[in-house]
Scaffold this motif. Structure first.
Motif, PDB file in Angstrom:
ATOM      1  N   VAL A 105       0.820  -1.216   0.000  1.00  0.00           N
ATOM      2  CA  VAL A 105       0.000   0.000   0.000  1.00  0.00           C
ATOM      3  C   VAL A 105       0.855   1.268   0.000  1.00  0.00           C
ATOM      4  O   VAL A 105       0.328   2.376   0.101  1.00  0.00           O
ATOM      5  N   GLY A 106       2.166   1.114  -0.108  1.00  0.00           N
ATOM      6  CA  GLY A 106       3.034   2.272  -0.225  1.00  0.00           C
ATOM      7  C   GLY A 106       3.364   2.962   1.089  1.00  0.00           C
ATOM      8  O   GLY A 106       3.798   4.117   1.087  1.00  0.00           O
ATOM      9  N   VAL A 107       3.186   2.270   2.217  1.00  0.00           N
ATOM     10  CA  VAL A 107       3.507   2.864   3.516  1.00  0.00           C
ATOM     11  C   VAL A 107       5.005   2.689   3.797  1.00  0.00           C
ATOM     12  O   VAL A 107       5.549   1.592   3.626  1.00  0.00           O
ATOM     13  N   GLU A 108       5.635   3.755   4.224  1.00  0.00           N
ATOM     14  CA  GLU A 108       7.035   3.665   4.654  1.00  0.00           C
ATOM     15  C   GLU A 108       7.031   3.348   6.151  1.00  0.00           C
ATOM     16  O   GLU A 108       6.811   4.221   6.986  1.00  0.00           O
ATOM     17  N   TRP A 109       7.280   2.096   6.478  1.00  0.00           N
ATOM     18  CA  TRP A 109       7.213   1.673   7.878  1.00  0.00           C
ATOM     19  C   TRP A 109       8.519   2.035   8.580  1.00  0.00           C
ATOM     20  O   TRP A 109       9.577   1.497   8.277  1.00  0.00           O
ATOM     21  N   ASN A 110       8.420   2.980   9.496  1.00  0.00           N
ATOM     22  CA  ASN A 110       9.559   3.380  10.316  1.00  0.00           C
ATOM     23  C   ASN A 110       9.071   3.538  11.754  1.00  0.00           C
ATOM     24  O   ASN A 110       7.912   3.217  12.064  1.00  0.00           O
ATOM     25  N   ALA A 111       9.939   4.021  12.624  1.00  0.00           N
ATOM     26  CA  ALA A 111       9.574   4.125  14.045  1.00  0.00           C
ATOM     27  C   ALA A 111       8.332   4.997  14.236  1.00  0.00           C
ATOM     28  O   ALA A 111       7.444   4.679  15.035  1.00  0.00           O
ATOM     29  N   ALA A 112       8.238   6.102  13.494  1.00  0.00           N
ATOM     30  CA  ALA A 112       7.124   7.034  13.663  1.00  0.00           C
ATOM     31  C   ALA A 112       5.807   6.417  13.198  1.00  0.00           C
ATOM     32  O   ALA A 112       4.784   6.505  13.889  1.00  0.00           O
ATOM     33  N   THR A 113       5.806   5.786  12.017  1.00  0.00           N
ATOM     34  CA  THR A 113       4.564   5.207  11.502  1.00  0.00           C
ATOM     35  C   THR A 113       4.134   3.992  12.319  1.00  0.00           C
ATOM     36  O   THR A 113       2.935   3.773  12.522  1.00  0.00           O
ATOM     37  N   ILE A 114       5.095   3.213  12.784  1.00  0.00           N
ATOM     38  CA  ILE A 114       4.748   2.052  13.619  1.00  0.00           C
ATOM     39  C   ILE A 114       4.148   2.511  14.941  1.00  0.00           C
ATOM     40  O   ILE A 114       3.139   1.965  15.413  1.00  0.00           O
ATOM     41  N   LEU A 115       4.738   3.553  15.553  1.00  0.00           N
ATOM     42  CA  LEU A 115       4.201   4.079  16.806  1.00  0.00           C
ATOM     43  C   LEU A 115       2.800   4.639  16.596  1.00  0.00           C
ATOM     44  O   LEU A 115       1.894   4.394  17.406  1.00  0.00           O
ATOM     45  N   TYR A 116       2.610   5.387  15.517  1.00  0.00           N
ATOM     46  CA  TYR A 116       1.287   5.932  15.197  1.00  0.00           C
ATOM     47  C   TYR A 116       0.280   4.785  15.037  1.00  0.00           C
ATOM     48  O   TYR A 116      -0.835   4.854  15.555  1.00  0.00           O
ATOM     49  N   TYR A 117       0.676   3.752  14.318  1.00  0.00           N
ATOM     50  CA  TYR A 117      -0.203   2.605  14.069  1.00  0.00           C
ATOM     51  C   TYR A 117      -0.603   1.923  15.379  1.00  0.00           C
ATOM     52  O   TYR A 117      -1.789   1.654  15.615  1.00  0.00           O
ATOM     53  N   VAL A 118       0.368   1.646  16.232  1.00  0.00           N
ATOM     54  CA  VAL A 118       0.099   0.932  17.487  1.00  0.00           C
ATOM     55  C   VAL A 118      -0.813   1.747  18.406  1.00  0.00           C
ATOM     56  O   VAL A 118      -1.784   1.214  18.968  1.00  0.00           O
ATOM     57  N   ILE A 119      -0.516   3.042  18.567  1.00  0.00           N
ATOM     58  CA  ILE A 119      -1.347   3.886  19.431  1.00  0.00           C
ATOM     59  C   ILE A 119      -2.760   4.008  18.862  1.00  0.00           C
ATOM     60  O   ILE A 119      -3.745   3.992  19.603  1.00  0.00           O
ATOM     61  N   SER A 120      -2.870   4.099  17.528  1.00  0.00           N
ATOM     62  CA  SER A 120      -4.185   4.204  16.901  1.00  0.00           C
ATOM     63  C   SER A 120      -4.988   2.922  17.061  1.00  0.00           C
ATOM     64  O   SER A 120      -6.215   2.965  17.190  1.00  0.00           O
ATOM     65  N   ILE A 121      -4.318   1.773  17.048  1.00  0.00           N
ATOM     66  CA  ILE A 121      -5.001   0.505  17.305  1.00  0.00           C
ATOM     67  C   ILE A 121      -5.609   0.521  18.707  1.00  0.00           C
ATOM     68  O   ILE A 121      -6.773   0.158  18.917  1.00  0.00           O
TER      69      ILE A 121
END
Length: 268
Positions: free
Chosen positions: A137-153
């Motif tokens: 899906v074109g997501v650049e998975w890095n520390a910031a996006t992973i943290l955003y994803y986990v908190i949003s979950i």
């Protein structure tokens, strides 16, 4: 807190033993949940064979949206399933038994209400969809996006917990709230699997401001994918998505605390 955590694991161990007392039935039950929910994904897939995209969202992006629904719900029913079925507790008089125990009512409901079989079915489907879609899906998975994803979950779990905590409070007054849940949760949850931009303004308003499913998956996905239909909404919706869950949960919690003053046993 340490005592509560130990109680949770004790209840979890007991619940798993109870659920898997009949191993074949338990395995079949988990697979049944998985395939029941997967049927909607299969229908979406065959639809996209004809239409290619839905409002510029392709199959991988839609699977990513659906994965968030199933992952958050799988976690939700580990911690909040008793809230989902609270009207049954009232009708059968089980809440009276809970009230005389030395622990808080909500604490007990969270500790003892997990539906591990359903959680396994929903969670497995969510993780499967995530694995199939996350790298496409074109997501650049890095520390910031992973943290955003986990908190949003976590926020998505609390949003759904808030919805059922509100139903829990309403059950104190009306006992049976199944039809209200059907309309305000289960039906809207079906809408939430797709980009909310495809719906009319009324449905969008429901999914953003009334039962905020849009913050469970759509705005989270928009932060990561930046689809063009995000221009319809304020950009800051994407940035508050990880924190939205706590607000409705606190409101629902205080409404429930207020409503418990008016609880009356059904006498069963």
């Amino acid at each position: 807190m340490e005592d509560i955590v130990s109680l949770f694991f004790a209840y979890a161990k007991l619940g798993i033993k109870t659920r898997f007392q009949y191993k074949l039935d338990s395995v079949v039950s988990s697979f049944a949940v998985f395939f029941r929910e997967a049927a909607g994904i299969i229908a979406m897939y065959f639809s996209l064979l004809k239409f290619d995209t839905i409002n510029n969202w392709n199959i991988n992006e839609l699977m990513f949206l659906f994965s968030l629904i199933f992952i958050t719900y799988g976690i939700f029913i580990v911690f909040f399933m008793a809230l989902r079925d609270f009207s049954d507790w009232i009708k059968h008089g089980d809440i009276d038994r809970v009230m005389v125990r030395p622990r808080g009512i909500l604490t007990q409901l969270v500790l003892c209400g997990a539906d591990w079989l359903a959680a396994l079915g929903h969670g497995t489907l969510g993780i499967t969809l995530f694995i199939l879609s996350a790298n496409n899906v074109g997501v650049e998975w890095n520390a910031a996006t992973i943290l955003y994803y986990v908190i949003s979950i976590a926020s998505g779990v609390f949003i759904q917990g808030a919805v059922f905590l509100f139903f829990l409070a309403i059950s104190i007054y009306f006992i049976e709230t199944q039809n209200l849940k059907e309309i305000m949760y289960w039906n809207l949850r079906k809408f939430a699997g797709y980009p909310i931009s495809i719906y009319n303004k009324f449905i969008q308003s429901l999914l953003i401001f009334v039962v905020p499913f849009a913050f469970v998956n759509y705005f989270l996905a928009q932060f990561l994918l930046r689809k063009p239909d995000m221009s319809t909404y304020p950009e800051w919706f994407m940035y508050i998505s990880p924190f939205v869950g706590i607000i409705p949960y606190i409101i629902a919690y205080f409404f429930w605390k207020f409503s418990m003053r008016y609880y009356k046993s059904t006498g069963n």
